[in-house]
Design a protein around this motif. Structure first.
Motif, PDB file in Angstrom:
ATOM      1  N   PRO A  60     -53.782  21.367  -6.443  1.00 19.65           N
ATOM      2  CA  PRO A  60     -54.175  19.782  -6.571  1.00 19.65           C
ATOM      3  C   PRO A  60     -55.748  19.624  -6.426  1.00 19.65           C
ATOM      4  CG  PRO A  60     -53.027  20.293  -4.557  1.00 19.65           C
ATOM      5  CD  PRO A  60     -53.278  21.665  -5.457  1.00 19.65           C
ATOM      6  N   PHE A  61     -56.682  20.617  -6.184  1.00 20.59           N
ATOM      7  CA  PHE A  61     -57.820  20.499  -5.726  1.00 20.59           C
ATOM      8  C   PHE A  61     -58.888  20.123  -6.749  1.00 20.59           C
ATOM      9  CE2 PHE A  61     -56.199  23.497  -2.578  1.00 20.59           C
ATOM     10  CZ  PHE A  61     -56.679  22.899  -1.449  1.00 20.59           C
ATOM     11  N   GLU A  62     -58.696  20.848  -8.077  1.00 18.53           N
ATOM     12  CA  GLU A  62     -59.424  20.274  -9.410  1.00 18.53           C
ATOM     13  C   GLU A  62     -58.595  20.753 -10.580  1.00 18.53           C
ATOM     14  OE1 GLU A  62     -61.935  21.554  -6.882  1.00 18.53           O
ATOM     15  OE2 GLU A  62     -60.682  23.223  -6.937  1.00 18.53           O
ATOM     16  N   THR A  63     -58.327  19.523 -11.193  1.00 18.07           N
ATOM     17  CA  THR A  63     -57.560  20.026 -12.685  1.00 18.07           C
ATOM     18  C   THR A  63     -58.137  18.940 -13.794  1.00 18.07           C
ATOM     19  OG1 THR A  63     -55.416  20.391 -13.559  1.00 18.07           O
ATOM     20  CG2 THR A  63     -55.587  18.527 -11.899  1.00 18.07           C
ATOM     21  N   ILE A  64     -57.466  19.158 -14.850  1.00 20.61           N
ATOM     22  CA  ILE A  64     -57.847  18.234 -15.861  1.00 20.61           C
ATOM     23  C   ILE A  64     -56.566  17.484 -16.047  1.00 20.61           C
ATOM     24  CG2 ILE A  64     -58.613  17.911 -18.276  1.00 20.61           C
ATOM     25  CD1 ILE A  64     -60.230  20.363 -17.853  1.00 20.61           C
ATOM     26  N   ASP A  65     -56.802  15.968 -16.183  1.00 22.95           N
ATOM     27  CA  ASP A  65     -55.512  15.252 -16.429  1.00 22.95           C
ATOM     28  C   ASP A  65     -55.501  14.936 -17.858  1.00 22.95           C
ATOM     29  OD1 ASP A  65     -57.379  13.237 -17.444  1.00 22.95           O
ATOM     30  OD2 ASP A  65     -57.099  11.883 -15.480  1.00 22.95           O
ATOM     31  N   GLU A  66     -54.301  14.332 -18.381  1.00 25.60           N
ATOM     32  CA  GLU A  66     -53.752  14.010 -19.732  1.00 25.60           C
ATOM     33  C   GLU A  66     -54.742  13.354 -20.448  1.00 25.60           C
ATOM     34  OE1 GLU A  66     -52.542  10.694 -17.054  1.00 25.60           O
ATOM     35  OE2 GLU A  66     -52.438  12.937 -17.061  1.00 25.60           O
ATOM     36  N   LYS A  67     -55.763  12.666 -19.774  1.00 26.03           N
ATOM     37  CA  LYS A  67     -56.823  12.003 -20.577  1.00 26.03           C
ATOM     38  C   LYS A  67     -58.159  12.839 -20.593  1.00 26.03           C
ATOM     39  CE  LYS A  67     -55.367   7.456 -18.974  1.00 26.03           C
ATOM     40  NZ  LYS A  67     -55.765   6.057 -18.217  1.00 26.03           N
ATOM     41  N   GLY A  68     -58.194  14.207 -20.035  1.00 25.72           N
ATOM     42  CA  GLY A  68     -59.166  15.106 -20.093  1.00 25.72           C
ATOM     43  C   GLY A  68     -60.356  14.971 -19.226  1.00 25.72           C
ATOM     44  N   ASN A  69     -60.078  14.049 -18.055  1.00 25.54           N
ATOM     45  CA  ASN A  69     -60.740  13.866 -16.723  1.00 25.54           C
ATOM     46  C   ASN A  69     -60.573  14.882 -15.808  1.00 25.54           C
ATOM     47  OD1 ASN A  69     -61.776  11.406 -17.799  1.00 25.54           O
ATOM     48  ND2 ASN A  69     -59.894  10.476 -17.246  1.00 25.54           N
ATOM     49  N   ILE A  70     -61.525  15.282 -15.150  1.00 24.22           N
ATOM     50  CA  ILE A  70     -61.281  16.291 -14.000  1.00 24.22           C
ATOM     51  C   ILE A  70     -61.056  15.609 -12.913  1.00 24.22           C
ATOM     52  CG2 ILE A  70     -62.407  18.019 -12.628  1.00 24.22           C
ATOM     53  CD1 ILE A  70     -64.477  18.517 -14.920  1.00 24.22           C
ATOM     54  N   VAL A  71     -59.863  15.863 -12.114  1.00 25.32           N
ATOM     55  CA  VAL A  71     -59.430  14.951 -10.872  1.00 25.32           C
ATOM     56  C   VAL A  71     -58.885  16.077  -9.969  1.00 25.32           C
ATOM     57  CG1 VAL A  71     -58.841  12.857 -12.376  1.00 25.32           C
ATOM     58  CG2 VAL A  71     -57.105  14.984 -11.998  1.00 25.32           C
ATOM     59  N   GLY A  72     -58.682  15.565  -8.691  1.00 23.10           N
ATOM     60  CA  GLY A  72     -58.058  16.381  -7.563  1.00 23.10           C
ATOM     61  C   GLY A  72     -58.649  16.123  -6.346  1.00 23.10           C
ATOM     62  N   PHE A  73     -58.260  16.646  -5.388  1.00 27.03           N
ATOM     63  CA  PHE A  73     -58.681  16.471  -3.945  1.00 27.03           C
ATOM     64  C   PHE A  73     -60.187  16.821  -3.797  1.00 27.03           C
ATOM     65  CE2 PHE A  73     -59.812  18.076   0.009  1.00 27.03           C
ATOM     66  CZ  PHE A  73     -59.487  17.224   0.951  1.00 27.03           C
ATOM     67  N   ASP A  74     -60.611  17.839  -4.488  1.00 23.97           N
ATOM     68  CA  ASP A  74     -61.954  18.038  -4.361  1.00 23.97           C
ATOM     69  C   ASP A  74     -62.781  17.146  -5.028  1.00 23.97           C
ATOM     70  OD1 ASP A  74     -61.941  20.285  -2.467  1.00 23.97           O
ATOM     71  OD2 ASP A  74     -62.063  21.688  -4.022  1.00 23.97           O
ATOM     72  N   ILE A  75     -62.568  16.628  -5.874  1.00 24.31           N
ATOM     73  CA  ILE A  75     -63.057  15.500  -6.877  1.00 24.31           C
ATOM     74  C   ILE A  75     -63.207  14.106  -6.062  1.00 24.31           C
ATOM     75  CG2 ILE A  75     -63.288  14.471  -9.072  1.00 24.31           C
ATOM     76  CD1 ILE A  75     -63.557  17.610  -9.045  1.00 24.31           C
ATOM     77  N   ASP A  76     -62.128  13.941  -5.609  1.00 22.74           N
ATOM     78  CA  ASP A  76     -62.117  12.627  -4.539  1.00 22.74           C
ATOM     79  C   ASP A  76     -63.302  12.871  -3.500  1.00 22.74           C
ATOM     80  OD1 ASP A  76     -60.204  11.428  -6.219  1.00 22.74           O
ATOM     81  OD2 ASP A  76     -58.700  11.500  -4.772  1.00 22.74           O
TER      82      ASP A  76
END
Length: 265
Positions: A60-76
């Motif tokens: 859950p640190f960094e991944t790509i969601d269903e909309k193509g956005n980079i998300v995750g704990f590190d991104i927050d």
């Protein structure tokens, strides 16, 4: 004749003095300009953007969601650090093993992608104060027949290339380590039976297990480690500002909110 000669000499002396003063003035101006050279942090703040290198294959640190956005704990966390510095965040997606080089070359300002603090890594880049403490564990499938780390002797084990997962995997006696530039592929290989196990950060492992009951964690953690932001060596002003931001995020309880939101320990 002598009077005229004296006048000429006087004019020459005056001109020499003027040119000398002009020369000194130019030197002082150059010195002043040099002393006013911007620091890396000032350049980032003037531009209004901090560029962060990340490899979004490590949920859950960094991944790509269903909309193509980079998300995750590190991104927050990266967004919060940018806000503390008073700038916007720009993410640059790249493979994990290239982020250090990108930081060194100035292609990105910092790297935030689950970087563990190691002595080897600190020889190449500077590292912030740790923002997480964790470890590496072994993940296999419930029907793999693997019940302990010792059972992996002679078996294929996957890990992310250039990561501390790879280092931990290489310490498993007799294991054939397959290093991958796409971390997610390791879990796929374990799922389809082309590898027996994958070594992952405990939070990543638990995320996979929570979302797919066919995965299971075996044994005790293989290592203990701290996670930090990486910066180019010598960019002390930027590293100091990031440390201050991380400490503020910890003290405010914001980092605990991110942990809860992403299931990070």
């Amino acid at each position: 004749m002598n009077k005229k000669l004296n006048q000429i000499i006087g004019v020459i002396l005056i001109l020499m003095t003027v040119f000398s003063l002009i020369g000194c003035g130019s030197s002082n101006t150059a010195d002043n300009n040099e002393s006013k050279e911007q620091t890396v942090l000032e350049k980032i703040q003037e531009k209004g953007v901090i560029v962060v290198g990340t490899s979004p294959d490590y949920p859950p640190f960094e991944t790509i969601d269903e909309k193509g956005n980079i998300v995750g704990f590190d991104i927050d966390l990266a967004n919060e650090i940018a806000a503390k510095l008073g700038v916007d965040l720009e993410l640059k997606q790249m493979s994990f093993e290239t982020i250090v080089t990108a930081v060194q070359s100035g292609q990105v300002d910092v790297g935030i992608s689950g970087f563990s603090v190691t002595e080897e890594r600190k020889e190449n880049v500077d590292m912030s104060e740790p923002y997480l403490v964790g470890g590496q564990v072994v993940v296999t499938t419930t029907d793999s027949g693997i019940e302990s780390v010792e059972d992996l002797n002679g078996e294929k084990v996957t890990a992310g290339m250039g990561s501390t997962c790879e280092q931990a995997a290489n310490k498993i006696e007799g294991a054939e380590v397959v290093s991958l530039d796409d971390f997610n592929m390791g879990f796929i290989m374990v799922k389809n039976g082309t590898a027996k196990a994958v070594v992952a950060d405990v939070s990543v492992a638990k995320d996979y297990v929570a979302n797919d009951s066919s995965y299971t964690i075996i044994g005790e953690p293989l290592s203990y480690e701290e996670t930090a932001v990486i910066t180019k060596k010598g960019n002390d002003d930027l590293t100091k500002a990031i440390n201050e931001a991380i400490n503020e995020i910890k003290e405010s309880g914001k980092i605990d909110e991110f942990k809860k939101a992403w299931g990070v320990e």
